[in-house]
Scaffold this active site. Structure first.
Site, PDB file in Angstrom:
ATOM      1  CD  GLN A  78      -2.729  -1.183   2.468  1.00 33.44           C
ATOM      2  OE1 GLN A  78      -3.015   0.119   2.997  1.00 33.44           O
ATOM      3  NE2 GLN A  78      -3.213  -2.170   2.898  1.00 33.44           N
ATOM      4  CG  HIS A 140      -1.882   0.626   7.128  1.00 30.91           C
ATOM      5  ND1 HIS A 140      -2.097   0.169   8.298  1.00 30.91           N
ATOM      6  CD2 HIS A 140      -2.269  -0.103   6.218  1.00 30.91           C
ATOM      7  CE1 HIS A 140      -2.679  -1.102   8.312  1.00 30.91           C
ATOM      8  NE2 HIS A 140      -2.824  -1.372   6.983  1.00 30.91           N
ATOM      9  CD  GLU A 233     -13.270   4.037  14.556  1.00 32.29           C
ATOM     10  OE1 GLU A 233     -13.366   3.127  15.352  1.00 32.29           O
ATOM     11  OE2 GLU A 233     -12.250   4.988  14.646  1.00 32.29           O
ATOM     12  CE1 TYR A 243     -10.809  10.183  18.093  1.00 34.99           C
ATOM     13  CE2 TYR A 243      -8.545  10.859  18.909  1.00 34.99           C
ATOM     14  CZ  TYR A 243      -9.680  11.225  18.478  1.00 34.99           C
ATOM     15  OH  TYR A 243     -10.083  12.287  18.890  1.00 34.99           O
ATOM     16  CE1 TYR A 254      -8.292  -6.983   5.362  1.00 34.31           C
ATOM     17  CE2 TYR A 254      -6.592  -6.598   7.216  1.00 34.31           C
ATOM     18  CZ  TYR A 254      -7.331  -6.136   6.081  1.00 34.31           C
ATOM     19  OH  TYR A 254      -7.286  -4.613   5.923  1.00 34.31           O
TER      20      TYR A 254
END
Length: 362
Positions: A78, A140, A233, A243, A254
């Site tokens: 990614q 990420h 979210e 959070y 997954y």
């Protein structure tokens, strides 16, 4: 106040009538486009995750030669070259900011740099921040936002298979950090004097924040973040707030198992919205333009899995509903920005990505 709510993705919102807008395809053939930014002279910058920074001229044509002078970029999974942001003082500084993966397959993480954009090359490059620790999996994504006090914030992923580090205050995995524009640490960061805490940390307990925007209604920061198969979210950031990831989440892993039995826990900030199954929110913008007055104040959320842009309507501080933009195209939506002229500009995802421009029907 906006009250948190779960918005099941399987209950697809209504689609915006395509007759209410027209779509112009400005650029085609982009290779994994990731981010879009506007220069004061009418040019636009587009990052391609494979490691290229492209310039779209003020006439709408794509310069065939990528910007030179980029640092080494690890492009895998990614990650790669990710966000681009233009210094609010660009007319004086000529500087832009970039995030990208730095390292290799064994150890990599997000790096933030700034450089002057001059004559098609990056000059006077400065490394401002490198997230720690380096992770083995490609990390990420990350986004940049500038604050009115001349600081900036940067979102950082949890390292994928190091999710527990999102709760580790000593490092910057799974965090949003706040920095001065020269990379130094603001002395008024909320956790700067807390022992065992990285002083850059603004908020923690995040998984994969790929959307961040300043809310003009109250000056707060809004973010969108990916869950795995669920638990995406929309959050409003509270300095020093936690959070919850991965201890409190509506996320479905997954393996199809719940990430945690706790959707919420005391001491953790609740999301404003949660989407399960995942829509894969990949960006965020607040519409404040003049071309679509009926959407002023709404949030624009590009979604990869849902293959649309969610239009999240708000009124008097509350979320009143959601609609889908561009669902008729059936393409993964990577980024969305509101241009200075009020048009909505969207990057589609993939090896043959496009830059789309939404305008009124006439």
């Amino acid at each position: 106040m906006i009250f948190g709510s779960i918005w099941p993705a399987w209950a697809e919102p209504p689609r915006v009538d395509p007759s209410l807008y027209r779509v112009v395809t400005e650029i085609e053939g982009l290779e994994r486009p990731w981010s879009l930014a506007f220069l004061p002279d009418g040019r636009r910058l587009i990052t391609e995750a494979v490691g290229r920074l492209r310039v779209v001229g003020s006439d709408g044509t794509l310069d065939p030669t990528p910007v030179g002078g980029l640092p080494p970029i690890y492009a895998a999974g990614q990650g790669g070259l990710m966000d681009v942001a233009v210094d609010p003082d660009f007319p004086e500084t000529g500087r832009i900011f970039l995030t990208f993966l730095h390292g290799d397959a064994e150890a990599n993480n997000v790096r933030l740099v700034s450089a002057r954009l001059q004559d098609g090359t990056l000059q006077d490059m400065r490394v401002l921040f490198t997230a720690t620790p380096k992770a083995g999996a490609s990390n990420h994504g990350s986004r940049i936002a500038f604050l009115p006090d001349d600081t900036l914030v940067l979102s950082l992923g949890d390292g994928f298979d190091r999710r527990e580090d999102a709760q580790n205050r000593a490092n910057t995995l799974g965090k949003v950090v706040r920095l001065n524009r020269d990379g130094s640490i603001p002395p008024d960061n909320p956790l700067v004097h807390r022992p065992g805490t990285a002083p850059e940390v603004l908020t923690l307990g995040h998984r994969n924040v790929q959307g961040i925007a300043l809310d003009p209604t109250d000056g707060s920061l809004l973010i969108t973040e990916h869950g795995p198969r669920g638990g995406d979210e929309l959050n409003r950031l509270v300095p020093g707030g936690n959070y919850g990831w991965p201890l409190a989440s509506g996320g479905v892993d997954y393996s199809f198992a719940r990430v945690t039995p706790f959707a919420s826990l005391p001491g953790f900030e609740a999301p404003l919205l949660e989407w399960t199954p995942s829509i894969a929110p990949a960006g965020l913008a607040v519409y404040e333009g003049r071309l679509f007055p009926q959407w002023r104040g709404a949030l624009l959320v590009p979604a990869l899995v849902e293959k649309a842009v969610r239009l999240v309507h708000r009124q008097d501080g509350g979320i009143t509903g959601q609609e889908l933009l561009l669902a008729e195209f059936g393409e993964r939506m990577r980024d969305v920005r509101v241009a200075p002229d009020g048009s909505i500009q969207v990057l589609t995802d993939g090896i043959d990505g496009r830059l789309l421009r939404l305008l009124p029907p006439s």
